[in-house]
Every structure is written in C-alpha cells, then in structure tokens.
Design a protein around this motif. Sequence first.
Motif, mmCIF file in Angstrom:
data_model
loop_
_atom_site.group_PDB
_atom_site.id
_atom_site.type_symbol
_atom_site.label_atom_id
_atom_site.label_comp_id
_atom_site.label_asym_id
_atom_site.label_seq_id
_atom_site.Cartn_x
_atom_site.Cartn_y
_atom_site.Cartn_z
ATOM 1 N N GLN A 201 0.688 -1.089 0.005
ATOM 2 C CA GLN A 201 0.013 -0.075 0.040
ATOM 3 C C GLN A 201 0.715 1.233 -0.065
ATOM 4 N N ALA A 202 0.612 1.941 -0.846
ATOM 5 C CA ALA A 202 1.719 2.907 -1.230
ATOM 6 C C ALA A 202 1.649 4.268 0.051
ATOM 7 N N VAL A 203 2.812 4.662 0.309
ATOM 8 C CA VAL A 203 3.099 5.538 1.256
ATOM 9 C C VAL A 203 2.675 6.894 0.948
ATOM 10 N N ALA A 206 -2.925 9.229 0.371
ATOM 11 C CA ALA A 206 -3.421 9.953 1.476
ATOM 12 C C ALA A 206 -4.427 8.973 2.419
ATOM 13 N N GLU A 207 -5.112 8.198 1.379
ATOM 14 C CA GLU A 207 -6.294 7.294 2.185
ATOM 15 C C GLU A 207 -5.560 6.239 2.843
ATOM 16 N N VAL A 208 -4.426 5.575 2.290
ATOM 17 C CA VAL A 208 -3.536 4.832 3.069
ATOM 18 C C VAL A 208 -2.932 5.238 4.159
ATOM 19 N N GLN A 209 -2.449 6.327 4.052
ATOM 20 C CA GLN A 209 -1.730 6.950 5.185
ATOM 21 C C GLN A 209 -2.717 7.420 6.378
ATOM 22 N N ALA A 210 -3.950 7.655 6.001
ATOM 23 C CA ALA A 210 -4.974 8.015 7.167
ATOM 24 C C ALA A 210 -5.386 6.651 7.763
ATOM 25 N N LYS A 211 -5.250 5.661 6.863
ATOM 26 C CA LYS A 211 -5.672 4.426 7.801
ATOM 27 C C LYS A 211 -4.664 3.993 8.811
ATOM 28 N N PHE A 212 -3.604 4.120 8.642
ATOM 29 C CA PHE A 212 -2.248 3.508 9.434
ATOM 30 C C PHE A 212 -2.167 4.586 10.517
ATOM 31 N N GLU A 213 -2.335 5.938 10.354
ATOM 32 C CA GLU A 213 -2.297 7.014 11.296
ATOM 33 C C GLU A 213 -3.590 6.835 12.305
ATOM 34 N N ALA A 214 -4.640 6.273 11.876
ATOM 35 C CA ALA A 214 -5.532 5.876 12.801
ATOM 36 C C ALA A 214 -5.404 4.597 13.666
ATOM 37 N N ALA A 215 -4.871 3.697 12.896
ATOM 38 C CA ALA A 215 -4.706 2.446 13.610
ATOM 39 C C ALA A 215 -3.492 2.640 14.682
ATOM 40 N N TRP A 216 -2.417 3.600 14.403
ATOM 41 C CA TRP A 216 -0.976 3.501 15.145
ATOM 42 C C TRP A 216 -1.145 4.691 15.931
ATOM 43 N N GLY A 217 -2.067 5.552 15.734
ATOM 44 C CA GLY A 217 -2.112 6.710 16.624
ATOM 45 C C GLY A 217 -0.980 7.658 16.472
ATOM 46 N N ASP A 221 4.746 9.991 7.587
ATOM 47 C CA ASP A 221 5.479 10.880 6.431
ATOM 48 C C ASP A 221 4.904 10.184 5.276
ATOM 49 N N ASN A 222 4.554 11.094 4.293
ATOM 50 C CA ASN A 222 4.182 10.530 3.015
ATOM 51 C C ASN A 222 5.102 10.406 1.898
#
Length: 663
Positions: A201-203, A206-217, A221-222
């Motif tokens: 999943q590409a760094v 923005a969608e992928v970034q938001a998913k991992f930010e929510a999971a990891w709190g 960086d993109n």
Amino acid sequence: MTNSIADIAEDAQSYFVIGSNTTEQHPVIAIKLRQAVRQRGAVLIVADPRRIDLVDYATLFLQHRPGTDIALLNGIMQVLVSEDLYDRAFVEERTEGFDDLREILGKYTPKKVEAITGVPAEDIVRAARLLAEHRPGALLYAMGITQHIVGTHNVMSCANLQMLLGNMGVPGGGVNPLRGQNNVQGACDMGGLPNVYPGYQAVTSAEVQAKFEAAWGVSLDNKVGLTVTEMMGAAEQGRVRALYIMGEDPMMSDPDLNHLRHCLEEAEFVVVQDILSTETTPFADVILPAASFAEKDGTFTNTERRVQLVRAALSPIGEARQDWEIICELATRMGYPMAYASPAAIMDEIASLTPIYGGIHYERIEDIGLQWPCPNAEHPGTPYLHKGKFSRGLGRFMAIDHLPPDELPDDEYPLMLTTGRVLYHWHGGEMTRRAAGLDAIYPQALVEVSPEDAQRLGLQDGQPLRVTSRRGEIVATAWVTERTQPGVVFLAFHFAEAAANLLTNPALDPIAKIPEYKVCAVKVSPALGQSRQGGVIVAKRVLIVDDDPDLVLSVRMILEANGYVVDEAATGAEALVRMRANRPDLVLMDVMMANPLDGYYTTQKIADDPELCETPILMISSIADTQYVTAFPTDQYLNVVEFLSKPVKPEDLLAKVRLWAGE
C-alpha cells in the motif's frame, strides 16, 4: 511467484529457467523440475552465462553473455511474432501495448541477437519454437535477472514473453521469481520497502496514510524513503545519522565493500541486531542479541506467497530475545508504547490493515499455510495469480531495448566477473561457515576460470589467484572449469577472507535501486603471499590494529599489493572481535592508540584466549613511545614476536610479515 510450486511441477509442459542456478540455490524446486523432465518428458530450456548443473537435464542450453538478458528475450519474442507462434487470442483480449512491442522486436533478429549475446541464432529460433509448442510453460528466474542496472526491465521482459505465449493466469505458467532468502517475500509483504506500507500500500496515498495513522495513533510521513544501498551513502554524507541493521550483514552482502566500510565508519550510531557475530558487528555501537528461527514463534512467507507458521523448538539462550520483543521494548523506551500479547496478536493486526493478508490468522495456518491474496476468513488462498484478468485490468507490454552493463571489460580489466552462491553455503556464510561439515566440503573461495582463459593467461588449476577490479582486490583459488565461458570468471560471495563484494560494482538499477552484482570488469593474475595447507590454498590474513587511518591505509596497500588479505581495527576491543571472526595469521599492532594501555592489555587478552593465543603479533612503536615501552618491558607483551620502530620501510615491513605469517 505468480504460480505455486505444485502446479508448476505438475502442470507445466515446458520450463524456461533464466538467471537461476536452481539446483544450488533452490534445490527442492530443482528436484521437481528434474522429475518433470524425466517422468513427464517436460521441455527444459536453461539460459545462463555458466554451465550450471541444471543444464544436464536441459533440452536446450542458451549460454549468453552476462548482462544480455533483454536482448536474448527480445530475440526469442521476435521469432514468436515473425513466425506467428504467439497466442493471438490472449494478446488481443488481455493485453495492451503489443504494437509498440512488435515494433521494437523488429530490431532483434536472431543474427543480431547472436552478435550481442553469443547464443547461436539457430538456438534462439529453436527456443522460441519449443516454448510455443509446449504450453503452458513456466518461466523461473532469480537474482541473475534482478541484480543488474536493468534488473527491473529484465523482469518486464520476462513478463512480455509469458504474456506473448499466453502463459499467465493458468496453472503451470506464470512469471516466477525464486526468492533469494527464506522470508524476503514476507519482509517485502510487511512493508520492508521504502515506498509501501504492509501489503504494498503506497506511502504516497493519503487514504492509506490516514488508515495507518488511525491504527497506530501517530502522524506519518508520505515521502518515499531510501533503499539499503542508498542508506549507506546517506550515512557517509551525514544525511542519515543512525543505522539499525537487523538480520543483515552488509559487510558481506553489499557491493564495493571498501566504500561501505567507510560509510559505516562515518555513521554516527550503528545498532546491529543478530544471532551471531558478523563482519558488520565490529562497526556497531550497540549489539542486540536476537533469537534464531528455532527459538521464536512467527511466520515465514515463502517464494510461492505461502504464509507458514513457525513454532519455537528451543528457548533463546543467554540474553537473546525474539525480534518483536526487542522492537517493542525499544519503541516503548523511545516514547511510543508498543505492546502485543504474542506474535499471533501481531498477525491479527496485520490482517486488519493489510487486504492481501486479511484472512490469514494463526488458527488457519496451523497445517500448510495460506497463499495471499487471502482477503477474508472464508477465502481459501490464491494458488496462482491473474486468473481471468490482471490486477490493473489489461496486461501491459513494455517495449524495452537492450542496454549493456555499466562496466564492461577493457584493456586494463579484460574479464567479466559474475557472482553467486554455491550449494554448501548461504549468503554471507554467517551460519554455514560455522558448520564444520559444510565448510569441510567447500572450505574456500574458488575462482571459476575457463580453460581457454587459463591457457591464455598461463594459469593453473588450484593455484592462488589475485582478482582485481577498480574497487578492490581479493585472493582465491583457481578452478579451471568448462562451467564458465571464455572471458567470464565466477566467484561465490560467502567467504569473508576473499569477499567477492570487494570487487562488485555499486551501480544501481534506477528503478528498483538494486546494485549490479552480476557484472563488473576484473583482471586476474597469480598471487603472492599465499601458502598451501592440506591441499587447500590459504590466503594469508593480516590484521592491522591502529587508530591512525593514514598508517593503516599505507600498510594495507603494501600488503594487498603482495596478495595478503587485510583486516583492520582501530581499538583493542575491535581487534579481538575481528580475530575471533576471521582468525588472522598475523596481527600488526601499534603500541599506543587512543588509550595508551590498549596495545598492552590487548596482548594479554589474546594470550589468555585459547582460540587466539597462538597468533603472533608484530608490535610497532615510535621513538616517542620509548619511555612507555621501558615502563612496560617488552617481555610483558605476550605473543609479541618482534618490535618494529616507526617509520618502517615498506620492504622491511613486508619481509617481517612474510617471516612471521608462517610462509
């Protein structure tokens, strides 16, 4: 691999193996190929610069020059198109870009390809006809395809061929990379690449970034990061201040080791996490002892995308801990609380965030594992990819031209060096070189030289040879053999005492950033400073212990020019590590380093170590050290066979080394 080992073994009517020494690097798969040839009459075509063992089972052997894979593949495809042997229906229904491919293939007639590759034109034609007549066919490749400046384009060319033949999305077909390490597929799957999160999943999304930010709190960086090779250069330049090296030995596996040594020395902070002392650990500021595969729970994802469960058979010894435990504690101490109950809990998180692993949980892989993509708990896994359609819709043909290697032979360096592995050792040899049985079978580095080159250069089988490139020099034993074609020499890279990667070219594939390990220019000559022990040529190894880089460099140049293998250490502690790892024949040590007592106490520790106590030491001192040496009489410097006074003339130093190194 797009396909499974089982369907390749059972359903393929032909095999095209290119850039893979399968019998030595993937012997289980090689057994299945041999069985298919012998028991089912499957056609086997092998393309390789060396006459590898698999050739004995081949219907056709294409011995092309190193770095000419694209030209060879284009030549085969040109015949398929010009003789109307390709799968028209597949091309029309499932691909795009065929017209561009056909246009570029027009330049690659069999005769032109013969001139580039050295493969006879009639063999190119025969290969195309065999592949067209025996479908489905599986293409298998390994690092002989990827480790070039055109490695990405090599892979695309393999895909071009298989799409042209209609060998995609069917059992017994596919483009099948045989991965170079047992869990490298899993490491890539889990985001061990600078441009993706787990599951590719590409760094930059923005969608992928938001998913991992929510999971990891946390905020993420993109920006795309650096590859391994790029990190080392960045450390040298100060753009990367710390390196965390985990389960890797770059001082054996990276190209241009002399430059890499400088990069590691320039890095401000280096952490090595490993199960054994390696060639890289002397550069570490901190060493974290890890658990081996037999001492931990977890999963390995193998070359066919199968996620397999591993259970600990032993408890970690000493202070060793499982990797995930070390990482969690480090993260917690650095301010990010990271706590998992078990590896199974980590796998559950992977499944929740990684669509291709969405249905993979420990309770489902107790027996034989599952192949991704496996998107949910009911999904049985995917034995082969691209059934019915490609993930992007239509498969895209890439019109690719041949590009020669970055470094070709010339008058000064007239031979091409290609590198690889042998059956009895693996990678940097950190484990297999410690296995007495394996090391007894294959105890030293061998330089494969063709009979034609041996005769032309006056070389004898079994004699010590000096192999030199623009970046370094090693000494190894000549093996005159017809496995290697004229103009090409081969070295395995398992041997620290004759490290092939001192020679290799760090030029990168601009897309994948993989170095060109498989081709560089070298020269070969008889070596001095060697001896024969029990029928084995031994390169005499000297360890220089001094914190004066200018002195170390000058002494290294003198010794290496005379065929010695040279290690170096800046402190007594580092010297002890290097000695235990590489067992030098002689230590050349400065009396005084940054710590005036370092030389003195190091000799005591060497004398007290039963494995090192017989190593002779040449001690060097200057006039300024006279008072210090008087305070500590020379007879108290244990294992010191002679004191030399600075400055030492090169010819005197060489004479002393030859005397005490035991020649």
